[in-house]
Design a protein around this motif. Sequence first.
Motif, short mmCIF file in Angstrom:
data_model
loop_
_atom_site.label_atom_id
_atom_site.label_comp_id
_atom_site.label_asym_id
_atom_site.label_seq_id
_atom_site.Cartn_x
_atom_site.Cartn_y
_atom_site.Cartn_z
N UNK B 102 0.82 -1.20 0.24
CA UNK B 102 0.05 0.19 -0.40
C UNK B 102 1.30 1.60 0.16
N UNK B 103 0.77 2.08 -1.08
CA UNK B 103 1.22 2.80 -1.30
C UNK B 103 0.82 4.13 -0.41
N UNK B 104 1.16 5.28 -0.01
CA UNK B 104 0.32 6.39 0.93
C UNK B 104 0.17 7.06 -0.24
N UNK B 136 -4.66 0.38 -7.43
CA UNK B 136 -6.01 0.05 -7.17
C UNK B 136 -6.51 1.17 -5.72
N UNK B 137 -6.55 2.68 -6.66
CA UNK B 137 -7.21 3.76 -5.11
C UNK B 137 -7.85 3.26 -4.54
N UNK B 138 -7.54 2.94 -2.68
CA UNK B 138 -8.09 3.26 -2.23
C UNK B 138 -9.63 4.65 -1.40
N UNK B 140 -8.95 7.62 0.81
CA UNK B 140 -8.06 8.42 1.51
C UNK B 140 -7.43 8.76 0.15
N UNK B 141 -7.10 8.25 -0.67
CA UNK B 141 -6.19 8.15 -2.29
C UNK B 141 -4.53 7.58 -1.64
N UNK B 142 -4.93 6.09 -0.58
CA UNK B 142 -3.72 5.19 -0.77
C UNK B 142 -3.93 4.47 -2.10
N UNK B 143 -2.47 4.11 -2.08
CA UNK B 143 -3.09 2.95 -3.81
C UNK B 143 -2.51 2.27 -2.88
N UNK B 182 7.44 14.86 -3.67
CA UNK B 182 7.24 15.61 -2.25
C UNK B 182 5.86 16.45 -3.09
N UNK B 183 4.81 15.27 -3.91
CA UNK B 183 3.99 16.44 -4.70
C UNK B 183 2.45 15.17 -4.20
N UNK B 184 2.50 15.05 -2.79
CA UNK B 184 0.92 14.16 -3.05
C UNK B 184 -0.21 13.81 -3.88
N UNK B 185 -0.87 12.62 -3.82
CA UNK B 185 -1.98 12.91 -4.79
C UNK B 185 -1.63 13.61 -6.17
N UNK B 186 -0.44 14.30 -6.66
CA UNK B 186 -1.23 14.98 -7.87
C UNK B 186 -0.46 13.90 -9.59
N UNK B 187 -0.23 12.10 -8.81
CA UNK B 187 -0.06 11.67 -9.96
C UNK B 187 1.24 11.60 -10.59
#
Lengths: 188, 199
Positions: B102-104, B136-138, B140-143, B182-187
């Motif tokens: 599970x990634x951040x 698979x994106x969970x 809360x944004x975890x993958x 360093x740019x979370x959730x941006x893909x």
Amino acid sequence: MRRLILCALTLSFAIAVSSSADAAVHRLTNVHGSSCQSGDPQNQPVFYSDTGIMVKTGTDPTAVVSLACSVPWSQDASLTQSLQKVVVTLDWTSVPVSGTAPAFNPSCMFYFITNNNGELWIPLTQVNNPGTANPEYVFNSQISLSGTPLPGYGTVIGSALFCNNVPVGVGVFGYTIDTCFSSGLLSC
Amino acid sequence: MKRSWSSGALYVGLLFAVGSTLAGCATLEPDVPLTPRPTAVQEKSLVVDTVKGSGPVVQDLKPLVDQTAASAFAKTFGASSADVEYAGGVTCFKNGCLIEVTYRDVCVEKAATNRLRNFPVPLRSWPGVIYHSPPVTLTGGKVQETWALLLPDLAADDNRGRFQRFAEGKMLDTSIRPLVCTTPNTGTTQQPAPTQGVK
């Protein structure tokens, strides 16, 4: 006369059987020239020659380059069979073989991505002509799997060879991809 | 007269041969609907379920396979952490080892995949096919995705030797280079500053 008719019937039966066997296995072999790109084309460029793609030697003769070589291939739209096996061969040129040269270890893998964004890497499984200026690298999915199927028909949407430790002065002569589609691995 | 009969029989035989061949070819026509492309779940299941169903690792190699897979994975991506979490560890079967990760966020997932593709990490020398299932994106944004370090048939001497050479070789710990993100959730992963073009 009867023998002649029998021969004709035997011949037609053989052709029919052969045709039906072809339906069970479908092989695609694509031979490519080199179409590789450097990971840093501005500072570590490659150039085309009549023996493939060569990595330019710059000011640092010991530098290494990351190469990505696109491997275009397609899956026949009429196929309902599964992808059972992939074999890629990669032919090098001008690999240094003198005693003082460091061992040639370009760290290559064959990579493909599926339509669902799954990814798969096939490792190097064999080196032909080792220790020469023209070694041939083979990436064979069947050797490195033990009964686990590759993602099936219709899933592969892109593939490439990645080598991330290629010494300058070395070249890629070309590469070949051999894919086998069938209803069972034993047919491949 | 006799010759004419022979030619006739040959002609009939050839017609029959051509007819049979055409009949064989006709079976290749796509009258049957094409198999639909597998979904992400089906694709994962194809590999993961097969590995799970393959049975235990060859007994005398089990400790070596377990330890080598865990070490190669950790030295590539680092120990289980908040960024790359695989608390369940590595579970090995006859056909390969599975790691549920599970990634951040998407950014870390892409950075991890990029590491295997572009850097000389220990996993690049793994003696079998490496696969990761569709991410698979969970909530809360975890993958989440499953890595499969597939194994060749270790009952064969060549494969066993290849695996043992990898296990006994020195694995450089590349996980000391952190996954740059360093740019979370941006893909998107953080890219190095572009170099100046040669004029």
